[in-house]
Structures are given as C-alpha cells and as structure tokens.
Design an enzyme around this catalytic site. Structure first.
Site, mmCIF file in Angstrom:
data_model
loop_
_atom_site.group_PDB
_atom_site.id
_atom_site.type_symbol
_atom_site.label_atom_id
_atom_site.label_comp_id
_atom_site.label_asym_id
_atom_site.label_seq_id
_atom_site.Cartn_x
_atom_site.Cartn_y
_atom_site.Cartn_z
ATOM 1 N N HIS A 48 0.739 -1.341 0.040
ATOM 2 C CA HIS A 48 0.076 0.137 0.173
ATOM 3 C C HIS A 48 0.696 1.044 -0.350
ATOM 4 O O HIS A 48 0.888 2.122 -0.564
ATOM 5 C CB HIS A 48 -0.427 -0.130 1.564
ATOM 6 N N HIS A 72 2.901 7.124 5.295
ATOM 7 C CA HIS A 72 2.397 7.417 5.956
ATOM 8 C C HIS A 72 1.143 7.102 7.543
ATOM 9 O O HIS A 72 0.445 7.925 8.142
ATOM 10 C CB HIS A 72 0.924 8.466 4.541
ATOM 11 N N GLU A 76 0.186 5.846 12.704
ATOM 12 C CA GLU A 76 -0.902 5.596 13.005
ATOM 13 C C GLU A 76 -0.691 3.815 13.029
ATOM 14 O O GLU A 76 -1.489 3.320 14.630
ATOM 15 C CB GLU A 76 -2.270 5.299 11.755
ATOM 16 N N ASP A 77 -0.278 3.286 12.263
ATOM 17 C CA ASP A 77 -0.227 1.608 12.637
ATOM 18 C C ASP A 77 0.991 0.445 13.000
ATOM 19 O O ASP A 77 0.467 -0.310 13.223
ATOM 20 C CB ASP A 77 -0.419 1.134 11.147
ATOM 21 N N ASP A 139 -3.456 8.397 -1.073
ATOM 22 C CA ASP A 139 -3.858 7.342 -0.429
ATOM 23 C C ASP A 139 -5.026 6.616 -0.610
ATOM 24 O O ASP A 139 -5.760 4.990 -0.844
ATOM 25 C CB ASP A 139 -3.522 7.407 0.687
ATOM 26 N N ASP A 260 -23.257 14.474 -25.775
ATOM 27 C CA ASP A 260 -21.492 14.593 -26.024
ATOM 28 C C ASP A 260 -20.672 13.291 -26.130
ATOM 29 O O ASP A 260 -19.814 13.297 -24.624
ATOM 30 C CB ASP A 260 -20.602 16.057 -24.739
#
Length: 735
Positions: A48, A72, A76-77, A139, A260
């Site tokens: 990722h 990033h 957080e993880d 992301d 269009d």
C-alpha cells in the site's frame, strides 16, 4: 507488485537531481516497521505505501511527498511515534506525517462527526501545506482501486464518502485525472448493476465510436495543417461512465440522446491565440451549436481550468464536443495544483523554490476559501458536511457586478447568494436587487451573463424566509448565524427578566444576583456553560428553570427556608393539571426528557396524536411546542437546533380525546355524507362536526371533525371511511 526502483525511476525522470537517498531510507523504514502486517487482500501491507508513493511520483511531486507516501501509515499503524520520524527524517516530513495521522485518527465520536472532523482537519491542513491532501488523495485512490477485498457495506460507505468529499476536493484542486478515477470507482462500488449495464452498452458501441473518433481527429489534423495552425496532439475519447450515468439520470435521456458521448481534444503550443484560430477551423468544418459553446480561457473556472468547449453537428447529424487548450492548460486540467511540481529545465534554487511554494499556498488558499469559511462558521456535523458538499460542487453560473467583476456561483443561485458572495455585510443589508437594470424579486434565479446590482440599507437585516431560496453555504450560514445571534440576544433578555422575577419572589435584590459575576459564572459552569450570558440564554430558551438557579445561588438550606412556593405546591400542581386537561393533553401525555415542570402544547399546524413520532421545540417564553416529526414546519425549526428537545409519549392508557379533521373526496351522489358518518359511528367514534360541498371538478368534498384517542384509532377511522362505496380518497387535514 510495484518495486521501489520503479518509484525512484519516475522521480528521477520528473525531477532533476532528486534526493534518492531520502526515498530509499523512507522505504527501508516503512518496510521494517510494517513487517508482518497484511492487507485485507492477504498481500504484505508494504504494498500500500509503495503504491501511494508511486501515485505521488506519477503526479511529479517532490521527494518529500513521495517519502511521506511511504511513511504515511507508520505512526497510525505501528509503535513508531512522531519524535522518531523527526529524528530520522527531519521536521518537514514529520509535519506532513502528523497532518495525515491527525486526519485519520479520531475516536469516541459518531461516524457522522468523525467524517466531519476528518474533513475539517483536511481542509485546514490543505491551507498549511497542500501536499497533505495530495498524499491523502493518493492514499484514497489506491484504497479505492483495491476495494474488492472489503465487505459490501464498507465498500459502499467508503465509496459514498469518496463521491461526496474526495472526488469533489480533487475537482476543486483541478486534478481531473484523479477526480475521474475516484468517481468511476465509486460508481462501480455503489451501483454495481447499473455500472455493469452501462458499461456493457458503451462497450457494445465502442468499435463504432472509435471508428467515428478516428475520422473526426484525422479530419481536424488535416484542416489544421491546411490552415497552418500548429498543434501538438489531436485525441479522441468516449465519455466516462460516471459522468455519462449522471447525465442520463439527471436529464432522463437515453444513451443515443447524449450529445457529448464522444469528444475530440486539440492540444496546441502554449499560446492561447492559437486556440481561437483552431476554434474557427473547427467551426468551418462542422456546424456549431451556439448555446453549447463555453470559453473557459477568457473566463477560467475557479479551479484554474482553462479550455474552449464547443459542440458541433456533422452532416450526418452526429453531435459531439471539441475541446481546445494549450499544452500548459492541458497539464493543469489533468493535474491541477499538482502540476506545480513539473520542473521543465533545471531545479529551482532554494530561494526560488520557497517563493514558488509560497505562491502555490496563496493559490490554494484562493481555491479553498469557501471551504475554510464553511469549516470556521459551521459547528453542527450534518450542517458542515452538507454545506461542504454545496461548496465542492462545480460552479457554473457567471454573473457580473455593475463594475464588471465576475461572480461565480452554483446553479440555482439568487441575488441573495450574489450579495453574500460580494461581502457578508452586503448580504446582511440587502433589501432588493436589479438584474440588467430591472428590479427583481430576491428569489429570482441568476442566469449566465446577468448584471446584478444589490440594493442595500444600512440598518436592514436578513430574513428567515431567505433560507428557502439561497443555495450557497456562505449565504445560508451567514443567515443562520444572524438568526441565531438575534434569538440569543432575545433569549438573554427574557432569561434576565425571568430570573429577576423569581428573585423578587424570594425577596432577593435582582441586581445583587445579576451583578455577582463570580457566583453567576460558578452556577453557569455547574450547568456546563461558559459564561453568565449563556446561563441567562438557557433560562430564556426554557432549558434551565430560574428557580433551580436560585437554589444553587442560595444553597439548599437557605433556599428551603425562603421558598415562597413550598406551601403552594399542591395548589400549583393541581393548577398545572387543570391547564393540561383544558388543552387536551391529559396529566402526563407528553414527557420532556431531561426537563421538568414545563408546560407543553401541541402545534396547531400538525396536531400530533399519541403514537406518532414527535419532536419538541422551545418557544421563547411559551414552553415546549410539540410537532409531528413529519410536520412541514419542522425543517424550518431545525435552523435553531439548540432549541430542539427530545419528547416522548408518556406510558399509560392514553385515553385523552383529541379532535381531528378528515377530508373525504367522493363521487358526487346522494347519501355520501350519511354513509361516511354511519361508518364512523359504527366504530364508536364521536363526531363533532360534518359538512359537505361540491368541488369545481364535480367531486364531493366532505369534511368531518372526529374525536380520537391515538394514531391507531385514527387509522381505524380512515380505513372504515375508505371502505364506503363512492369514497375516492381520505386525508387528514391540519390547520
């Protein structure tokens, strides 16, 4: 699987002398700390951040952004903190990672509030450093590309949020490619069956469309060369699925009616004069459709987009669109603010780069100003998201001030929106408007090219009715703010008078009480309020009883000693019961959650019955007015959400009687009134009044006022009347 070398290759291609060592260190750090983690697909989590970094490299962003893309999710993880990131990668990357982590990490809030707070933080982060939102978009884009491994309900929720917030933000920043892919992926996940059906239709026609496009582009190239008009490229495209689906749904068209469905695009050297020459060549080849010509070069969109759009019709009757833009305009149309990071010749020096970033920040501020205003002025989560959606929608009405300044607004805007777009004071003081020299109602919808003059009077103030015909969040929030402030002032004054009156009953000096700032502040804090004015407003709204405030001021012992109502309590309670019985509520028909001893009345506009969903509204100085939740007036009341209270029907037999009017539309024949009254009497229901007349279209109109106990009783009566032969329809009539 993407490799770090693929990312580095793109960075080296797009940026002279990049700091490749920084990217490699970020990759190794991410690989180390995400080791052992898996995605929903089962593949290593490292895939990722690598894919996000690759998207950022495709955008030609700087190495700081690409490195942040790799890092990033680390804070957080994993167990890594920001101090460690700062130690390894410095302050700039730490700020970017911190901005992304704050957006992602919010707990103890409802999903709606979480979304609102996430978006608030993202908008404010964009102003500080636009790279935060560019990384967030990358992301989100990769997450949308890999949604097939998530549960359907989660796919739908994330896709809806992407469609509502992220794709429009990409549009606001001019990032056409990212916006298009986010929209198509959201469409695919939200409406899979419709996506498959439309995709099948387009694919069935694709061979025919591509042949047609090839002929069109070849002819354009040939004619441009004949007229010595330089061009870089002429390309064709079939309309995107989401854009096509939205048009079909909005205008109720078939795919054959879309003018269009296919389009050609001419990209010229960087001289806008060439675009207009190319336009004349196109109009020489095919017949133009005048009302479908847009000059976005002379009047650029607010997201920096520039291009000429013209719709033409071929001799065979086939209509299609031609877009004409310079190479630079094309790059901005595709990449928006991300196009800033394209280095054409040599790397800028440090000073020039700082100046360039500062210029970019000013550009982004201008693009996002409405979003920032919405962020700062709207507190309620639902209102904030709705206002933000309004601000994110493409704006396509261009009106002018008498001095020639262009004001860009959403479709459906009125002179009031125009006034607030100029300045908040102009909107607040607006009393009328002229369009092209003629006075018009303030509810008039503006059209492209209108010259609008706003008429103002210094002491004039907004009207609540304006909320019914404004569409911009700036106008709506300004009007709501004024109404709220005005009602707050009134509530403070009412609260002051009520508290003074209650103090006199206890033989206290009102001035002594109200001038005790420290005591008033203490009591306000006990109610969870910040200032004495907030406490007075709460009393004025009816949320806080002045008697209870005095109890806190005097203390329990002294309050009991001085209480003049203690001996009258029994008489007061019986009086309240008598009043409630007189207005038909019964002793405890409706309970106000969290508030005691307040008089409740049922709104005449909807006359709610026991068993119906209800909502309470604090009427200034008049207690709680209870409405049916489906009442047409509830939407207006929601402007002042602080005055909405939770109410519910009290438990019990609920045998209080209420009058309800029914209107039956019938065939025009003898005996209808008797038939309806007999049907009502048979189910033991009292009738207070009955009258009949004939309508203009020769239908019978019979109005009956009946006595019912609750909604079930009313439904039973309506069903009985509907079964009378000759009755066409039965409806409840409210005042």
């Amino acid at each position: 699987m993407i490799r770090i070398e693929d990312v580095i290759e793109k960075v080296e291609k797009n940026r002279p002398d990049p700091d490749i060592d920084l990217i490699r260190r970020a990759y190794l750090f991410s690989a180390l700390h995400h080791r052992g983690q898996k995605r929903a697909s089962g593949e290593p989590y490292l895939v990722h951040p690598l894919e996000v970094a690759d998207i950022l490299a495709e955008m030609r962003l700087d190495e700081m952004s690409v490195s942040t893309g790799l890092l990033h999710d680390v804070v957080e993880d994993t167990l890594i903190d920001l101090d460690t990131i700062r130690e390894y990668f410095g302050d700039e990357i730490t700020r970017l990672v911190d901005g992304l982590t704050k957006i992602a990490h919010i707990s103890n809030l409802s999903k709606e509030k979480q979304q609102a707070e996430n978006v608030r933080k993202m908008v404010l982060a964009m102003i500080t450093d636009v790279r935060v939102v560019l990384i967030k978009l990358a992301d989100r884009l990769h997450n949308m590309r890999t949604m097939q491994f998530l549960k359907p309900e989660k796919r739908a929720r994330i896709s809806q949020e992407t469609l509502d917030i992220y794709a429009p933000i990409a549009h606001r920043l001019g990032m056409g490619k990212v916006r298009s892919e986010l929209e198509d992926l959201s469409f695919q996940n939200l409406y899979p069956e419709e996506y498959k059906k439309l995709s099948k239709e387009v694919e069935a026609r694709r061979p025919e469309l591509e042949v047609m496009l090839e002929k069109i582009t070849d002819l354009i190239k040939e004619k441009l060369r004949e007229n010595d008009v330089p061009f870089i490229e002429v390309e064709g495209r079939v309309k995107r699925l989401f854009s096509l689906w939205r048009k079909l749904k909005k205008r109720k068209l078939t795919i054959e009616e879309v003018y269009d469905l296919i389009a050609a695009r001419i990209i010229t050297p960087n001289d806008k004069k060439i675009c207009y020459v190319a336009l004349s060549v196109v109009h020489d080849i095919w017949t133009p459709v005048p009302e479908r010509f847009k000059d976005w070069i002379g009047n650029p969109r607010d997201n920096l987009y520039q291009s000429l759009h013209t719709s033409v019709i071929s001799p065979t009757g086939q209509s299609f669109e031609v877009q004409i833009r310079t190479e630079e305009m094309h790059q901005i149309a595709e990449e928006g603010v991300a196009a800033h990071w394209k280095y054409k010749e040599s790397r800028l020096g440090k000073r020039e780069e700082d100046e360039s970033l500062d210029e970019l920040r000013k550009t982004v501020e201008k693009l996002l100003l409405p979003l920032v205003e919405t962020t700062e002025t709207t507190e309620d989560s639902e209102d904030f998201i709705e206002s933000l959606k309004l601000d994110l929608y493409p704006k396509d009405v261009y009106a002018f001030t008498p001095m020639g300044k262009i004001i860009q607004l959403p479709r459906g805007s009125t002179p009031i929106d125009f006034a607030y777009a100029i300045h908040s004071e102009v909107g607040d003081n607006c009393t009328g408007a002229k369009i092209k020299g003629r006075i018009v109602p303030l509810r008039t919808e503006l059209q492209n090219g209108d010259v609008v003059e706003i008429l103002t009077v210094p002491n004039s103030k907004p009207s609540r009715d304006w909320l019914n015909y404004v569409v911009t969040s700036k106008a709506r929030n300004s009007i709501r703010h004024w109404i709220s402030e005005q009602q707050r002032v009134e509530s403070i004054e009412i609260g002051r008078k009520l508290l003074e009156k209650e103090a006199e009953k206890f033989r206290l000096s009102p001035k002594k009480l109200l001038n005790s700032d420290d005591e008033m502040k203490r009591i306000a804090n006990e109610y969870g309020l910040g200032r004495p004015e907030d406490l007075l407003a709460s009393i004025g709204y009816g949320k806080t009883l002045p008697r209870n405030v005095l109890a806190k001021f005097l203390g329990a012992e002294k309050f009991a000693e001085l209480d003049p109502e203690k001996k009258k309590e029994t008489r007061l309670e019986s009086g309240m019961k008598a009043v409630k019985k007189f207005i038909g509520l019964g002793e405890d028909a409706i309970i106000i959650k969290g508030v005691d001893n307040l008089l409740t009345t049922r709104a005449r506009c909807c006359n709610p019955l026991r068993g119906e969903e209800i909502i309470g509204y604090i009427s200034l100085g008049k207690g709680i007015v209870v409405h049916n939740k489906r009442c047409k007036n509830v939407q207006q009341l929601m402007v002042n959400k602080e005055r909405i209270v939770d109410v519910e029907w009290a438990k019990g037999d609920g045998q209080e009687i209420q009058s309800v009017r029914l209107l039956a539309t019938t065939e025009n024949r003898t005996g209808m009134l008797a038939g309806i009254t007999n049907a009502i009497a048979e189910i033991k229901t009292g009738i207070r009044d009955a009258r009949a007349e004939v309508s203009k279209n020769d239908r019978g109109l019979i109005e009956v006022t009946i006595e019912v106990f609750d909604k079930k009783h009313l439904d039973k009566v309506i069903t009985s009347v509907e079964q009378v032969p000759g009755v066409i329809a039965v409806e409840r009539v409210n005042s």
